[in-house]
Write a protein that holds these residues in place. Sequence first.
Motif, PDB file in Angstrom:
ATOM      1  N   ILE A   1       4.733   4.357  -0.327  1.00 46.39           N
ATOM      2  CA  ILE A   1       3.597   3.581   0.182  1.00 46.39           C
ATOM      3  C   ILE A   1       3.195   4.150   1.549  1.00 46.39           C
ATOM      4  O   ILE A   1       4.022   4.241   2.457  1.00 46.39           O
ATOM      5  CB  ILE A   1       3.942   2.092   0.315  1.00 46.39           C
ATOM      6  N   VAL A   2       1.912   4.523   1.688  1.00 43.17           N
ATOM      7  CA  VAL A   2       1.438   5.075   2.959  1.00 43.17           C
ATOM      8  C   VAL A   2       0.391   4.185   3.630  1.00 43.17           C
ATOM      9  O   VAL A   2       0.068   4.386   4.806  1.00 43.17           O
ATOM     10  CB  VAL A   2       0.882   6.506   2.775  1.00 43.17           C
ATOM     11  N   LYS A   3      -0.128   3.203   2.891  1.00 39.77           N
ATOM     12  CA  LYS A   3      -1.135   2.309   3.462  1.00 39.77           C
ATOM     13  C   LYS A   3      -1.165   1.031   2.646  1.00 39.77           C
ATOM     14  O   LYS A   3      -0.941   1.057   1.428  1.00 39.77           O
ATOM     15  CB  LYS A   3      -2.516   2.983   3.450  1.00 39.77           C
ATOM     16  N   MET A   4      -1.433  -0.092   3.315  1.00 41.97           N
ATOM     17  CA  MET A   4      -1.483  -1.377   2.622  1.00 41.97           C
ATOM     18  C   MET A   4      -2.704  -2.175   3.055  1.00 41.97           C
ATOM     19  O   MET A   4      -3.086  -2.145   4.229  1.00 41.97           O
ATOM     20  CB  MET A   4      -0.224  -2.203   2.920  1.00 41.97           C
ATOM     21  N   SER A   5      -3.302  -2.895   2.104  1.00 39.17           N
ATOM     22  CA  SER A   5      -4.361  -3.837   2.448  1.00 39.17           C
ATOM     23  C   SER A   5      -3.735  -5.090   3.050  1.00 39.17           C
ATOM     24  O   SER A   5      -2.536  -5.363   2.875  1.00 39.17           O
ATOM     25  CB  SER A   5      -5.159  -4.214   1.195  1.00 39.17           C
ATOM     26  N   GLU A   6      -4.528  -5.860   3.739  1.00 35.51           N
ATOM     27  CA  GLU A   6      -4.021  -7.097   4.333  1.00 35.51           C
ATOM     28  C   GLU A   6      -3.560  -8.066   3.245  1.00 35.51           C
ATOM     29  O   GLU A   6      -2.549  -8.772   3.394  1.00 35.51           O
ATOM     30  CB  GLU A   6      -5.102  -7.748   5.194  1.00 35.51           C
ATOM     31  N   GLY A   7      -4.304  -8.056   2.115  1.00 29.23           N
ATOM     32  CA  GLY A   7      -3.916  -8.935   1.010  1.00 29.23           C
ATOM     33  C   GLY A   7      -2.559  -8.582   0.439  1.00 29.23           C
ATOM     34  O   GLY A   7      -1.771  -9.472   0.093  1.00 29.23           O
ATOM     35  N   ALA A   8      -2.267  -7.289   0.332  1.00 33.02           N
ATOM     36  CA  ALA A   8      -0.965  -6.857  -0.182  1.00 33.02           C
ATOM     37  C   ALA A   8       0.153  -7.220   0.785  1.00 33.02           C
ATOM     38  O   ALA A   8       1.259  -7.587   0.369  1.00 33.02           O
ATOM     39  CB  ALA A   8      -0.974  -5.354  -0.434  1.00 33.02           C
ATOM     40  N   ARG A   9      -0.124  -7.116   2.080  1.00 34.42           N
ATOM     41  CA  ARG A   9       0.892  -7.487   3.084  1.00 34.42           C
ATOM     42  C   ARG A   9       1.249  -8.972   2.977  1.00 34.42           C
ATOM     43  O   ARG A   9       2.412  -9.360   3.074  1.00 34.42           O
ATOM     44  CB  ARG A   9       0.368  -7.199   4.491  1.00 34.42           C
ATOM     45  N   LYS A  10       0.216  -9.800   2.770  1.00 34.57           N
ATOM     46  CA  LYS A  10       0.438 -11.250   2.738  1.00 34.57           C
ATOM     47  C   LYS A  10       1.092 -11.697   1.431  1.00 34.57           C
ATOM     48  O   LYS A  10       1.875 -12.652   1.421  1.00 34.57           O
ATOM     49  CB  LYS A  10      -0.892 -11.979   2.918  1.00 34.57           C
ATOM     50  N   ALA A  11       0.779 -11.002   0.335  1.00 33.56           N
ATOM     51  CA  ALA A  11       1.205 -11.472  -0.983  1.00 33.56           C
ATOM     52  C   ALA A  11       2.522 -10.861  -1.454  1.00 33.56           C
ATOM     53  O   ALA A  11       3.032 -11.254  -2.507  1.00 33.56           O
ATOM     54  CB  ALA A  11       0.112 -11.179  -2.011  1.00 33.56           C
ATOM     55  N   SER A  12       3.074  -9.901  -0.716  1.00 30.53           N
ATOM     56  CA  SER A  12       4.274  -9.213  -1.186  1.00 30.53           C
ATOM     57  C   SER A  12       5.214  -8.896  -0.032  1.00 30.53           C
ATOM     58  O   SER A  12       4.874  -9.093   1.137  1.00 30.53           O
ATOM     59  CB  SER A  12       3.883  -7.906  -1.896  1.00 30.53           C
ATOM     60  N   ASN A  13       6.376  -8.381  -0.381  1.00 25.51           N
ATOM     61  CA  ASN A  13       7.364  -7.951   0.622  1.00 25.51           C
ATOM     62  C   ASN A  13       7.357  -6.444   0.825  1.00 25.51           C
ATOM     63  O   ASN A  13       8.228  -5.910   1.516  1.00 25.51           O
ATOM     64  CB  ASN A  13       8.760  -8.412   0.201  1.00 25.51           C
ATOM     65  N   TRP A  14       6.410  -5.745   0.209  1.00 26.91           N
ATOM     66  CA  TRP A  14       6.342  -4.286   0.366  1.00 26.91           C
ATOM     67  C   TRP A  14       5.935  -3.941   1.800  1.00 26.91           C
ATOM     68  O   TRP A  14       5.254  -4.726   2.468  1.00 26.91           O
ATOM     69  CB  TRP A  14       5.333  -3.678  -0.606  1.00 26.91           C
ATOM     70  N   LYS A  15       6.323  -2.732   2.215  1.00 25.69           N
ATOM     71  CA  LYS A  15       5.913  -2.242   3.540  1.00 25.69           C
ATOM     72  C   LYS A  15       5.683  -0.745   3.475  1.00 25.69           C
ATOM     73  O   LYS A  15       6.176  -0.054   2.556  1.00 25.69           O
ATOM     74  CB  LYS A  15       6.966  -2.576   4.592  1.00 25.69           C
ATOM     75  N   VAL A  16       4.913  -0.218   4.412  1.00 28.18           N
ATOM     76  CA  VAL A  16       4.665   1.223   4.485  1.00 28.18           C
ATOM     77  C   VAL A  16       6.000   1.950   4.616  1.00 28.18           C
ATOM     78  O   VAL A  16       6.875   1.535   5.379  1.00 28.18           O
ATOM     79  CB  VAL A  16       3.735   1.556   5.682  1.00 28.18           C
ATOM     80  N   GLY A  17       6.139   3.014   3.825  1.00 30.20           N
ATOM     81  CA  GLY A  17       7.379   3.784   3.818  1.00 30.20           C
ATOM     82  C   GLY A  17       8.291   3.465   2.657  1.00 30.20           C
ATOM     83  O   GLY A  17       9.237   4.214   2.381  1.00 30.20           O
ATOM     84  N   ASP A  18       8.028   2.352   1.950  1.00 28.97           N
ATOM     85  CA  ASP A  18       8.871   2.007   0.805  1.00 28.97           C
ATOM     86  C   ASP A  18       8.709   3.035  -0.307  1.00 28.97           C
ATOM     87  O   ASP A  18       7.596   3.488  -0.613  1.00 28.97           O
ATOM     88  CB  ASP A  18       8.491   0.629   0.257  1.00 28.97           C
ATOM     89  N   LYS A  19       9.824   3.396  -0.941  1.00 34.81           N
ATOM     90  CA  LYS A  19       9.818   4.265  -2.115  1.00 34.81           C
ATOM     91  C   LYS A  19       9.642   3.378  -3.345  1.00 34.81           C
ATOM     92  O   LYS A  19      10.398   2.420  -3.559  1.00 34.81           O
ATOM     93  CB  LYS A  19      11.117   5.052  -2.217  1.00 34.81           C
ATOM     94  N   VAL A  20       8.639   3.686  -4.140  1.00 33.68           N
ATOM     95  CA  VAL A  20       8.286   2.817  -5.264  1.00 33.68           C
ATOM     96  C   VAL A  20       7.981   3.649  -6.508  1.00 33.68           C
ATOM     97  O   VAL A  20       7.712   4.847  -6.433  1.00 33.68           O
ATOM     98  CB  VAL A  20       7.042   1.955  -4.934  1.00 33.68           C
ATOM     99  N   CYS A  21       8.020   2.991  -7.659  1.00 35.05           N
ATOM    100  CA  CYS A  21       7.411   3.521  -8.868  1.00 35.05           C
ATOM    101  C   CYS A  21       6.397   2.492  -9.344  1.00 35.05           C
ATOM    102  O   CYS A  21       6.486   1.316  -8.976  1.00 35.05           O
ATOM    103  CB  CYS A  21       8.443   3.868  -9.936  1.00 35.05           C
ATOM    104  N   ALA A  22       5.415   2.928 -10.130  1.00 37.39           N
ATOM    105  CA  ALA A  22       4.300   2.033 -10.425  1.00 37.39           C
ATOM    106  C   ALA A  22       3.738   2.274 -11.816  1.00 37.39           C
ATOM    107  O   ALA A  22       3.706   3.407 -12.308  1.00 37.39           O
ATOM    108  CB  ALA A  22       3.182   2.224  -9.385  1.00 37.39           C
ATOM    109  N   LEU A  23       3.282   1.193 -12.420  1.00 31.42           N
ATOM    110  CA  LEU A  23       2.555   1.225 -13.683  1.00 31.42           C
ATOM    111  C   LEU A  23       1.067   1.220 -13.371  1.00 31.42           C
ATOM    112  O   LEU A  23       0.594   0.389 -12.589  1.00 31.42           O
ATOM    113  CB  LEU A  23       2.925   0.006 -14.528  1.00 31.42           C
TER     114      LEU A  23
END
Length: 327
Positions: free
Chosen positions: A66-88
Amino acid sequence: MKAILVNDDKTLRWDNVPDPVIGDGEVLVKIAAAGINRADLMQREGNYPPPPGCPQWMGLEIAGEIVKMSEGARKASNWKVGDKVCALLGGGGYAEYVAVKHDMLMPVPSNCSMVEAAAIPEAYATAYLNLFTEGKIKPGDTLLMNAGASGLASVVIPMAKAFGMRVITTIHRAEKEESIKHLGADRIVVTTEEDIAEVLRRELENGHPVDVAIDCLGGEIMGKCLHFLSHGARWIMIASLAGTMTEIDLRNIYVRNVRVIGSTLRSRAPEVKAEILASVVREVYPKIEAGLIKPTIYKVLPIKEAEAAQDILYRGEQVGKVILTVN
């Protein structure tokens, strides 16, 4: 940024496309690896368009950061910039970056590389959907997984075994048998040497009928196999690589309460996909991190060689997943 695009003659090229713009509730992921699926080949041929609003280039599953997040994603989740993720994804994975809704993300399992993580979202979600949501399979049941050398089978078979099921699988050529033994199927049927319908008849007579079948082949043999399932069995069609037509004895269907179910992951509503991913993390990740299930990687190629990578699937030579890496 760059992405893999399809030329008019169906060849592929690595070319410039607009940078993703993240919407509310989305994050921007820098892609490290992308999994190849047969649906990508169908999209390349013009037979499987991406859902509305998704990028037009291929790619249903990725791993990255993750290199950038919307404000909505910050409020609705526990993800943060720098997290290693996989995605559908609905599409867009064959690229340098992708915008993803926060609830389409999963963490990278602690014992998996980025390449391995890129093999998880589509295949593991599809396996979970068809085993547990559609198949309602339970410990002690018998599963028939057709096309045992496929990327999906490399996930379904060990997942089913980890949850206590008995597994029968099929392969077309005997030389593939050794390469799939590590998946742990209880019975491998080489269909050029044995009639799978006859095998299922014997299983029924011996008290081990198939309770759930996951079938990507279809064709004439599918209708013949329906005679020899358990009462209330579920036959789940996810593709029809061996043909779209078959003959079914309808009396057998209602007398034995057999259910024929059509199933695709890509057509599900986003909220349904999010629920499936959450279930995979909650129920399947502990078995991944315990080493009971592990992504099977057949080959890794740089994304500029996407055409060569897809050719592996066209030829049907892979056992497990083919992965593209993005520098």
